[in-house]
Design an enzyme around this catalytic site. Structure first.
Site, PDB file in Angstrom:
ATOM      1  CG  ASP A  66      -0.273  -0.403   2.516  1.00  0.00           C
ATOM      2  OD1 ASP A  66       0.977  -0.357   2.584  1.00  0.00           O
ATOM      3  OD2 ASP A  66      -0.982  -0.770   3.453  1.00  0.00           O
ATOM      4  CG  ASN A 134      -8.629  -1.503  12.215  1.00  0.00           C
ATOM      5  OD1 ASN A 134      -7.732  -2.194  11.740  1.00  0.00           O
ATOM      6  ND2 ASN A 134      -9.040  -0.379  11.646  1.00  0.00           N
ATOM      7  CG  HIS A 136      -5.698  -2.237   8.971  1.00  0.00           C
ATOM      8  ND1 HIS A 136      -5.723  -0.874   9.142  1.00  0.00           N
ATOM      9  CD2 HIS A 136      -4.416  -2.594   9.254  1.00  0.00           C
ATOM     10  CE1 HIS A 136      -4.526  -0.451   9.494  1.00  0.00           C
ATOM     11  NE2 HIS A 136      -3.718  -1.461   9.577  1.00  0.00           N
ATOM     12  CD  GLU A 141      -8.402   1.006   7.885  1.00  0.00           C
ATOM     13  OE1 GLU A 141      -8.302   0.034   8.659  1.00  0.00           O
ATOM     14  OE2 GLU A 141      -7.902   2.111   8.123  1.00  0.00           O
TER      15      GLU A 141
HETATM   16  P1  PGA Z   1       2.383  -1.377  12.675  1.00  0.00           P
HETATM   17  O1  PGA Z   1       1.190  -1.345  11.620  1.00  0.00           O
HETATM   18  O2  PGA Z   1       3.356  -2.398  12.184  1.00  0.00           O
HETATM   19  O3  PGA Z   1       2.969   0.026  12.620  1.00  0.00           O
HETATM   20  O4  PGA Z   1       1.809  -1.723  13.982  1.00  0.00           O
HETATM   21  C1  PGA Z   1       0.662  -2.532  11.154  1.00  0.00           C
HETATM   22  C2  PGA Z   1      -0.585  -2.256  10.346  1.00  0.00           C
HETATM   23  O5  PGA Z   1      -1.285  -1.276  10.658  1.00  0.00           O
HETATM   24  O6  PGA Z   1      -0.882  -3.018   9.432  1.00  0.00           O
END
Ligand code: PGA
Length: 256
Positions: A66, A134, A136, A141
């Site tokens: 992404d 959450n 995702h 999302e």
């Molecule tokens: P993080 O993010 O590795 O910074 O915790 C992971 C994500 O949101 O997919």
């Protein structure tokens, strides 16, 4: 799905780095699906270390999950910049072998189509994933429906709040991103989802053991034949206490 639990995130990271090294030394044209965020930073550090010890990336192709919409490639918080800084500039991978969505593309729909064509041309051998609090994956999302292919998404407030730690103010966090879709992620031959820390415990438990639901996009990984969750003890905490996951992640309050 397989679960590998490690006492520390550092040990878990070495395990994943060894899987990547094994693929890179085994395959003539390996394709890695890569993620950004805090979780894989030490994985990239370890891979750079392997490179210094002789591991070549000259035959590797990478495809990232992404990118934010609206940040220039050289913006300090763009995912292109993250990958350049943490991995690409420190190994011998040809820059033309590294793919991320272009969040500055004038026509975002066309950019999504371009990215899907890249994915079709380079089937992913090993996909690295993080997971949002959450649930995702990439920037897919929680929603009432999920898109299968690359698409533009409005980030949730929870994600914007979580990512604000990388920006001076929350207002600077982009509100949209381009992300690979769920189906594209599921087409990888092997998937390693890394999750560290207590604030991931709900999402991990729900993804592994809950219903497959668009409300927890990572739960779709249950439909894939070769997924390994690589966890530290804190992220694995609710696997021993499934009742905790009945609460939503936003309701766990002091437990997190
Ligand atoms: P993080 O993010 O590795 O910074 O915790 C992971 C994500 O949101 O997919």
């Amino acid at each position: 799905m397989k679960v590998r639990r490690f006492s520390t995130a550092a040990l878990a990271t070495v395990y994943v780095a060894a899987q990547v090294e094994s693929l890179i030394t085994r395959e003539a044209e390996p394709v890695l699906g890569l993620a950004t965020g805090s979780t894989p930073i030490n994985l990239y550090r370890q891979l750079v270390e392997f490179h210094r010890q002789g591991l070549s990336f000259s035959h590797v192709t990478t495809i990232n999950l992404d990118e934010y919409v609206g940040l220039q490639a050289d913006h300090p918080q763009s995912y292109r910049r993250f990958m350049d800084d943490n991995l690409f500039s420190q190994v011998d991978i040809p820059p033309s072998n590294t793919f991320l969505p272009n969040g500055m593309a004038p026509n975002l729909d066309r950019e999504c189509g371009r990215y899907d064509a890249i994915l079709d041309a380079h089937p992913i051998d090993l996909q690295i994933l993080g997971i949002g609090r959450n649930g995702h994956i990439g920037f897919n999302e929680p929603d009432i429906s999920l898109k299968t292919q690359t698409h533009v998404i409005d980030l949730t407030e929870d994600t914007i709040r979580a990512n604000a730690r990388f920006f001076s103010t929350e207002a600077e966090v982009p509100t949209r991103a381009i992300t690979m879709g769920i189906q594209s992620i599921l087409q990888a031959k092997a998937i390693f989802l890394m999750a560290f820390g207590r604030d991931k415990a709900w999402a991990v438990q729900r993804a592994l053991s809950g219903e497959v639901s668009t409300e927890v996009p990572a739960s779709f990984l249950q439909m894939h034949p070769n997924v390994t969750f690589v966890l530290d003890e804190e992220a694995a905490e609710m696997l021993d206490d499934p009742h905790a996951a009945v609460l939503g992640h936003e309701n766990l309050g002091s437990r997190l």
